[in-house]
Design a protein around this motif. Structure first.
Motif, PDB file in Angstrom:
ATOM      1  N   LEU A 184       0.854  -1.192   0.000  1.00 21.34           N
ATOM      2  CA  LEU A 184       0.000   0.000   0.000  1.00 21.34           C
ATOM      3  C   LEU A 184       0.884   1.232   0.000  1.00 21.34           C
ATOM      4  O   LEU A 184       1.705   1.429   0.904  1.00 21.34           O
ATOM      5  CB  LEU A 184      -0.908  -0.012   1.231  1.00 21.34           C
ATOM      6  N   LYS A 185       0.712   2.091  -0.996  1.00 17.53           N
ATOM      7  CA  LYS A 185       1.644   3.201  -1.173  1.00 17.53           C
ATOM      8  C   LYS A 185       0.965   4.382  -1.853  1.00 17.53           C
ATOM      9  O   LYS A 185       0.234   4.194  -2.835  1.00 17.53           O
ATOM     10  CB  LYS A 185       2.837   2.731  -2.022  1.00 17.53           C
ATOM     11  N   ILE A 186       1.162   5.576  -1.316  1.00 19.29           N
ATOM     12  CA  ILE A 186       0.827   6.804  -2.040  1.00 19.29           C
ATOM     13  C   ILE A 186       2.089   7.214  -2.778  1.00 19.29           C
ATOM     14  O   ILE A 186       3.125   7.488  -2.167  1.00 19.29           O
ATOM     15  CB  ILE A 186       0.366   7.919  -1.085  1.00 19.29           C
ATOM     16  N   ILE A 187       2.022   7.224  -4.085  1.00 17.21           N
ATOM     17  CA  ILE A 187       3.225   7.420  -4.893  1.00 17.21           C
ATOM     18  C   ILE A 187       3.553   8.910  -5.018  1.00 17.21           C
ATOM     19  O   ILE A 187       2.692   9.725  -5.361  1.00 17.21           O
ATOM     20  CB  ILE A 187       3.041   6.785  -6.283  1.00 17.21           C
ATOM     21  N   THR A 188       4.791   9.252  -4.724  1.00 17.36           N
ATOM     22  CA  THR A 188       5.243  10.645  -4.802  1.00 17.36           C
ATOM     23  C   THR A 188       6.370  10.844  -5.811  1.00 17.36           C
ATOM     24  O   THR A 188       6.828  11.958  -6.014  1.00 17.36           O
ATOM     25  CB  THR A 188       5.738  11.129  -3.427  1.00 17.36           C
ATOM     26  N   GLN A 189       6.813   9.747  -6.431  1.00 20.66           N
ATOM     27  CA  GLN A 189       7.909   9.849  -7.391  1.00 20.66           C
ATOM     28  C   GLN A 189       7.749   8.804  -8.477  1.00 20.66           C
ATOM     29  O   GLN A 189       7.431   7.644  -8.196  1.00 20.66           O
ATOM     30  CB  GLN A 189       9.255   9.671  -6.674  1.00 20.66           C
ATOM     31  N   ILE A 190       7.939   9.198  -9.728  1.00 20.60           N
ATOM     32  CA  ILE A 190       7.917   8.285 -10.860  1.00 20.60           C
ATOM     33  C   ILE A 190       9.273   8.358 -11.537  1.00 20.60           C
ATOM     34  O   ILE A 190       9.668   9.421 -12.020  1.00 20.60           O
ATOM     35  CB  ILE A 190       6.801   8.635 -11.857  1.00 20.60           C
ATOM     36  N   ASP A 191       9.977   7.243 -11.543  1.00 15.88           N
ATOM     37  CA  ASP A 191      11.362   7.220 -11.995  1.00 15.88           C
ATOM     38  C   ASP A 191      12.127   8.220 -11.127  1.00 15.88           C
ATOM     39  O   ASP A 191      12.150   8.099  -9.918  1.00 15.88           O
ATOM     40  CB  ASP A 191      11.442   7.526 -13.493  1.00 15.88           C
ATOM     41  N   LYS A 192      12.680   9.267 -11.711  1.00 16.24           N
ATOM     42  CA  LYS A 192      13.398  10.278 -10.913  1.00 16.24           C
ATOM     43  C   LYS A 192      12.600  11.573 -10.783  1.00 16.24           C
ATOM     44  O   LYS A 192      13.100  12.574 -10.262  1.00 16.24           O
ATOM     45  CB  LYS A 192      14.757  10.574 -11.556  1.00 16.24           C
ATOM     46  N   ASN A 193      11.356  11.554 -11.239  1.00  9.89           N
ATOM     47  CA  ASN A 193      10.540  12.759 -11.249  1.00  9.89           C
ATOM     48  C   ASN A 193       9.617  12.808 -10.039  1.00  9.89           C
ATOM     49  O   ASN A 193       8.780  11.926  -9.837  1.00  9.89           O
ATOM     50  CB  ASN A 193       9.696  12.806 -12.533  1.00  9.89           C
ATOM     51  N   LEU A 194       9.779  13.848  -9.225  1.00 12.17           N
ATOM     52  CA  LEU A 194       8.935  14.030  -8.056  1.00 12.17           C
ATOM     53  C   LEU A 194       7.572  14.564  -8.466  1.00 12.17           C
ATOM     54  O   LEU A 194       7.464  15.416  -9.358  1.00 12.17           O
ATOM     55  CB  LEU A 194       9.590  15.000  -7.078  1.00 12.17           C
ATOM     56  N   LEU A 195       6.526  14.087  -7.799  1.00 10.24           N
ATOM     57  CA  LEU A 195       5.181  14.594  -8.024  1.00 10.24           C
ATOM     58  C   LEU A 195       4.862  15.739  -7.067  1.00 10.24           C
ATOM     59  O   LEU A 195       3.759  16.270  -7.076  1.00 10.24           O
ATOM     60  CB  LEU A 195       4.146  13.475  -7.842  1.00 10.24           C
ATOM     61  N   LEU A 196       5.841  16.109  -6.245  1.00 10.17           N
ATOM     62  CA  LEU A 196       5.701  17.205  -5.296  1.00 10.17           C
ATOM     63  C   LEU A 196       6.603  18.356  -5.711  1.00 10.17           C
ATOM     64  O   LEU A 196       7.638  18.159  -6.357  1.00 10.17           O
ATOM     65  CB  LEU A 196       6.086  16.745  -3.889  1.00 10.17           C
TER      66      LEU A 196
END
Length: 278
Positions: free
Chosen positions: A243-255
């Protein structure tokens, strides 16, 4: 089986990032809210381009368009029923359990257009639909997952009241399966999302899937609007570490640098990933 839900806020600029995320987490079933129906073919082509084959397909949900569902071609999933424009049911056949699991993708009424009182009333129709579908599938086997943008926090009345989702934070309470109030029986859901609250929660630097910073005297800042809840009989198959709230895709931060969600590049919601061993 790995699941992913994301409300993408009608944006078409980061399909590539979704594809990267699906590959990274080996997603089996994807639920996307606010993806325009006329975009699904373009979306699929971007996702499948990562594999060079048609790995994922769209699973139609009757006329329901609030959440579009995609799955690997070998997953045994079919649409089952729908209710209005807010929730739909899909059957997933589990080879390991030799039975159907019911998946209910949901996009509930938003707080901007509907008052707390109105949300409280409307959740009862959602709950009734869920129980009717469960009873048509197998009354004695409540093996259901409800996932989506609830537009509610786990502690709000529609999420916890008996005639609402009746979703509790304690698995030991949930494992009792039901309780009586004024001689009527009400079945539980288990809500693992409570674990994200606070600095010591599962989310680390983030405590929700939606961030709101208004100049109000009372402000929560982080909201857990996107949730997954499960029936007690699925608790033993639910992977807490998955169970995870994703904050990063590859090296790209979503924040962004302030710790807020980067809604310029991405959505105003963060994606939610979970795993059920079925």
């Amino acid at each position: 089986m790995n699941f992913l839900f994301w409300n993408i806020h009608k944006k078409d600029s980061f399909y590539q990032s979704i594809g990267q995320m699906m590959q990274e987490y080996d997603i089996d079933i994807l639920m996307i809210a606010e993806l325009e129906d006329n975009e699904k073919e373009k979306f699929l082509s971007v996702i499948n381009a990562f594999y060079g084959i048609e790995k994922y397909v769209h699973i139609p949900g009757y006329n329901w368009k609030k959440v579009l569902v995609f799955a690997k071609k070998d997953i045994k999933i079919t649409s089952f029923d729908e209710s209005g424009t807010r929730i739909c049911a899909f059957k997933i056949y589990s080879d390991s359990l030799q039975k159907n699991i019911i998946l209910f993708p949901l996009h509930f009424y938003d707080k901007y257009s509907y008052s707390a009182e109105e949300q409280n009333e409307r959740i009862e129709k959602i709950k009734t639909f869920i129980e009717e579908v469960e009873n048509r599938n197998s009354p004695d086997e409540k093996m259901s997952i409800v996932c989506g943008d609830f537009n509610l926090n786990p502690f709000e009345t529609p999420m916890i009241k008996t005639k609402g989702m009746h979703a509790v934070m304690d698995r030991h309470i949930a494992e009792k399966e039901k309780r009586k109030v004024e001689k009527d029986e009400y079945y539980y859901f288990y809500n693992p999302m409570w674990g994200f609250y606070g600095d010591n929660g599962k989310g680390g630097k983030i405590c929700g899937t939606y961030y709101l910073n208004r100049s109000n005297h009372i402000e929560l800042f982080w909201h857990l609007l996107d949730q997954v809840i499960i029936r007690p009989k699925l608790i033993e198959y639910f992977d807490d570490n998955g169970l995870k709230i994703i904050t990063q895709i590859d090296k790209n931060l979503l924040l962004n640098d302030d710790g807020d969600i980067d809604r310029t590049k991405y959505s105003d919601h963060l994606p939610l990933k979970f795993c059920v061993n079925i």
